[in-house]
Motif scaffolding. Structure first.
Motif, PDB file in Angstrom:
ATOM      1  N   ASN A 408     -31.674   6.132 -35.725  1.00  0.00           N
ATOM      2  CA  ASN A 408     -32.224   7.489 -35.583  1.00  0.00           C
ATOM      3  C   ASN A 408     -31.280   8.244 -34.642  1.00  0.00           C
ATOM      4  N   THR A 409     -30.147   8.659 -35.197  1.00  0.00           N
ATOM      5  CA  THR A 409     -29.066   9.203 -34.387  1.00  0.00           C
ATOM      6  C   THR A 409     -29.383  10.627 -33.932  1.00  0.00           C
ATOM      7  N   PRO A 410     -29.220  10.928 -32.647  1.00  0.00           N
ATOM      8  CA  PRO A 410     -29.442  12.290 -32.169  1.00  0.00           C
ATOM      9  C   PRO A 410     -28.479  13.271 -32.841  1.00  0.00           C
ATOM     10  N   ILE A 411     -28.945  14.507 -33.017  1.00  0.00           N
ATOM     11  CA  ILE A 411     -28.148  15.544 -33.670  1.00  0.00           C
ATOM     12  C   ILE A 411     -27.773  16.602 -32.638  1.00  0.00           C
ATOM     13  N   LEU A 412     -26.506  16.944 -32.593  1.00  0.00           N
ATOM     14  CA  LEU A 412     -26.028  18.000 -31.698  1.00  0.00           C
ATOM     15  C   LEU A 412     -26.086  19.337 -32.428  1.00  0.00           C
ATOM     16  N   ALA A 413     -26.690  20.339 -31.808  1.00  0.00           N
ATOM     17  CA  ALA A 413     -26.825  21.662 -32.443  1.00  0.00           C
ATOM     18  C   ALA A 413     -26.459  22.755 -31.456  1.00  0.00           C
ATOM     19  N   ASP A 414     -25.915  23.838 -31.998  1.00  0.00           N
ATOM     20  CA  ASP A 414     -25.656  25.017 -31.175  1.00  0.00           C
ATOM     21  C   ASP A 414     -26.971  25.665 -30.781  1.00  0.00           C
ATOM     22  N   ALA A 415     -26.922  26.506 -29.765  1.00  0.00           N
ATOM     23  CA  ALA A 415     -28.136  27.178 -29.262  1.00  0.00           C
ATOM     24  C   ALA A 415     -28.425  28.416 -30.100  1.00  0.00           C
ATOM     25  N   SER A 416     -28.812  28.191 -31.366  1.00  0.00           N
ATOM     26  CA  SER A 416     -29.197  29.301 -32.241  1.00  0.00           C
ATOM     27  C   SER A 416     -30.286  28.837 -33.181  1.00  0.00           C
ATOM     28  N   ILE A 417     -31.089  29.797 -33.665  1.00  0.00           N
ATOM     29  CA  ILE A 417     -32.165  29.459 -34.581  1.00  0.00           C
ATOM     30  C   ILE A 417     -31.607  28.824 -35.849  1.00  0.00           C
ATOM     31  N   GLN A 418     -30.497  29.375 -36.359  1.00  0.00           N
ATOM     32  CA  GLN A 418     -29.913  28.862 -37.590  1.00  0.00           C
ATOM     33  C   GLN A 418     -29.468  27.405 -37.420  1.00  0.00           C
ATOM     34  N   ALA A 419     -28.813  27.122 -36.289  1.00  0.00           N
ATOM     35  CA  ALA A 419     -28.328  25.771 -36.063  1.00  0.00           C
ATOM     36  C   ALA A 419     -29.490  24.785 -35.908  1.00  0.00           C
ATOM     37  N   ILE A 420     -30.519  25.209 -35.197  1.00  0.00           N
ATOM     38  CA  ILE A 420     -31.674  24.342 -35.000  1.00  0.00           C
ATOM     39  C   ILE A 420     -32.376  24.091 -36.330  1.00  0.00           C
ATOM     40  N   LYS A 421     -32.472  25.127 -37.185  1.00  0.00           N
ATOM     41  CA  LYS A 421     -33.093  24.944 -38.487  1.00  0.00           C
ATOM     42  C   LYS A 421     -32.305  23.964 -39.340  1.00  0.00           C
ATOM     43  N   ARG A 422     -30.970  24.089 -39.315  1.00  0.00           N
ATOM     44  CA  ARG A 422     -30.140  23.159 -40.078  1.00  0.00           C
ATOM     45  C   ARG A 422     -30.358  21.717 -39.586  1.00  0.00           C
ATOM     46  N   ALA A 423     -30.461  21.584 -38.277  1.00  0.00           N
ATOM     47  CA  ALA A 423     -30.639  20.261 -37.703  1.00  0.00           C
ATOM     48  C   ALA A 423     -31.984  19.654 -38.093  1.00  0.00           C
ATOM     49  N   THR A 424     -33.023  20.445 -38.052  1.00  0.00           N
ATOM     50  CA  THR A 424     -34.354  19.918 -38.377  1.00  0.00           C
ATOM     51  C   THR A 424     -34.523  19.691 -39.864  1.00  0.00           C
ATOM     52  N   ASP A 425     -33.766  20.388 -40.705  1.00  0.00           N
ATOM     53  CA  ASP A 425     -33.862  20.214 -42.148  1.00  0.00           C
ATOM     54  C   ASP A 425     -33.007  19.054 -42.657  1.00  0.00           C
ATOM     55  N   SER A 426     -32.100  18.561 -41.798  1.00  0.00           N
ATOM     56  CA  SER A 426     -31.166  17.532 -42.256  1.00  0.00           C
ATOM     57  C   SER A 426     -31.856  16.162 -42.379  1.00  0.00           C
TER      58      SER A 426
END
Length: 426
Positions: A408-426
């Motif tokens: 369950n590898t942690p995901i690094l995301a930029d501080a933006s709504i778009q980046a967080i959405k991509r991370a949670t959808d992956s």
């Protein structure tokens, strides 16, 4: 002081010693059992034991001393307790599916005060030490025993000395031992080498040894069996599966169940399965060859808590297996860490060593030894926080020679709504 309703009896030659004689071995060098004379006092019924669950009396609130007449009937003023025991028995359907059985229970001894099964045994060993007037205790340890000893010695007002193999104890366990005030001596060598050294040191310095070689440690760990049966409403499972390190738990739990059976409280015994890592599998080899145990000088496994090549309780452990028509199995570190990921993902979590049991059940089911319809109980010996470093290494896929199949590898995301959405959808 020695007029107590038990004797110390050699498991090899049968020589008997007074119940409170300060010794850990027979003169023939065999290990000792505590043999009770249950006829000397009135034993409580199962209904009385169940009623104690609602008691506010401190010793009744302990998952060891609630069963005191069957564990060790000591005067209350000598008892050293942190209300150990009372650990959960989890019904784990997702873990059961992974192993291939229909019903799997997990008795989580990692929920004891210092995070491992050792607390039950330590409570009794420390209580006997207090009754005998001891002021100093010592152990060899890969971490769980030292943490428990340090805590209970602090409660009892005793000095504690922990001898640990250099570089073979997790930071979490070392931190506990230091925080509770034990003096830690880091020794170059394996656990087995240090165990021999500490046994000699305690004898020469008249310090109380609180490793599983101490027969009163075994009496305390018997309470796992008593509490497990109480959790199951005194209905015996088909299989009881345990990790195999120094083999104190296999010895203790079998002893408790055999005593219950002899007293007419159980109608049968479960079959025992002891699971060892491939690189520290001396009991497994002895079981296969029906021969004496041949020590492994340098055991190799990532499971530091059971990186033991010469278990002091091997004869008692093998006795438990043979007496219950049980088995000893070996599993790889890969199988163990994958099983741990399943236990953790179930929301239960456990130390890696504990999860040899899950890997072992899966292997025994696949091999046709355990049938899918049988009722299986596994003992989880330690808490997940005992080794957070291995958890992170597994999920970051950086553990040597281990493929993280369930990472369950942690995901690094930029501080933006778009980046967080991509991370949670992956």
């Amino acid at each position: 002081m020695n007029d107590v309703p038990w004797r110390l009896v050699c498991t090899d030659c049968g020589t008997s010693y007074p119940g409170l004689e300060s010794r850990y071995r027979c003169d023939c060098f065999g290990t000792l059992d505590v043999n009770h004379d249950f006829r000397r006092f009135r034993l409580p019924s199962l209904s009385v034991l169940d009623a104690r669950l609602a008691s506010r009396t401190p010793i009744d609130r302990s998952g060891v001393w609630r069963f005191r007449e069957f564990i060790l009937p000591l005067p209350t003023e000598h008892i050293v307790t942190r209300r150990e025991g009372n650990t959960n028995l989890y019904d784990a359907p997702s873990v059961a599916r992974y192993t291939g059985v229909e019903q799997l229970f997990l008795k989580h001894e990692g929920e004891n005060p210092t995070g491992s099964f050792v607390d039950r045994g330590m409570s009794v060993a420390m209580s006997v030490a207090r009754q005998l007037g001891a002021t100093r205790v010592a152990c060899a340890s890969t971490g769980n025993t030292s943490a428990s000893m340090a805590s209970y010695a602090a409660v009892a007002g005793m000095r504690a000395f922990a001898f640990v193999p250099e570089g073979q104890i997790t930071d979490a366990k070392l931190s506990q031992t230091l925080a509770f005030g034990a003096k830690v001596i880091r020794v170059a060598g394996t656990f087995d080498t240090i165990m021999t050294l500490v046994e000699d040191f305690c004898e020469s310095e008249r310090i109380t040894l609180v490793n599983a070689l101490n027969p009163f440690r075994i009496e305390g760990q018997k309470a796992i069996g008593w509490e497990l049966m109480q959790d199951l409403d005194w209905e015996v499972p088909d299989w009881l599966v345990l990790p195999g390190g120094n083999l104190g738990n296999a010895s203790a739990i079998y002893k408790s169940l055999q005593e219950m059976y002899d007293l007419g409280l159980l109608h049968r015994l479960p079959r025992f399965a002891v699971i060892q890592p491939e690189g520290a599998n001396s009991l497994y080899k002895a079981f296969l060859t029906a021969d004496s145990l041949v020590p492994i000088p340098t055991p190799t496994t990532l499971l530091s808590a059971i990186r033991i090549g010469n278990p002091v309780c091997w004869k008692k452990g093998l006795r438990a297996v043979h007496a219950t028509d049980g088995v000893v199995e070996e599993v790889s570190d890969q199988e163990t860490f994958d099983a741990k990921a399943i236990v953790d993902k179930a929301g239960i979590g456990a130390e890696s060593t504990a999860c040899t049991t899950i890997a072992g059940v899966k292997k025994l089911v696949d091999g046709g030894v355990i049938e899918s319809h049988e009722r299986v109980c596994c003992i989880l010996t330690g808490h997940i926080l005992k080794e957070h470093d291995s958890v992170l290494a597994y999920h970051h896929a950086t553990m040597p020679n281990i493929t993280a199949h369930f990472a369950n590898t942690p995901i690094l995301a930029d501080a933006s709504i778009q980046a967080i959405k991509r991370a949670t959808d992956s």
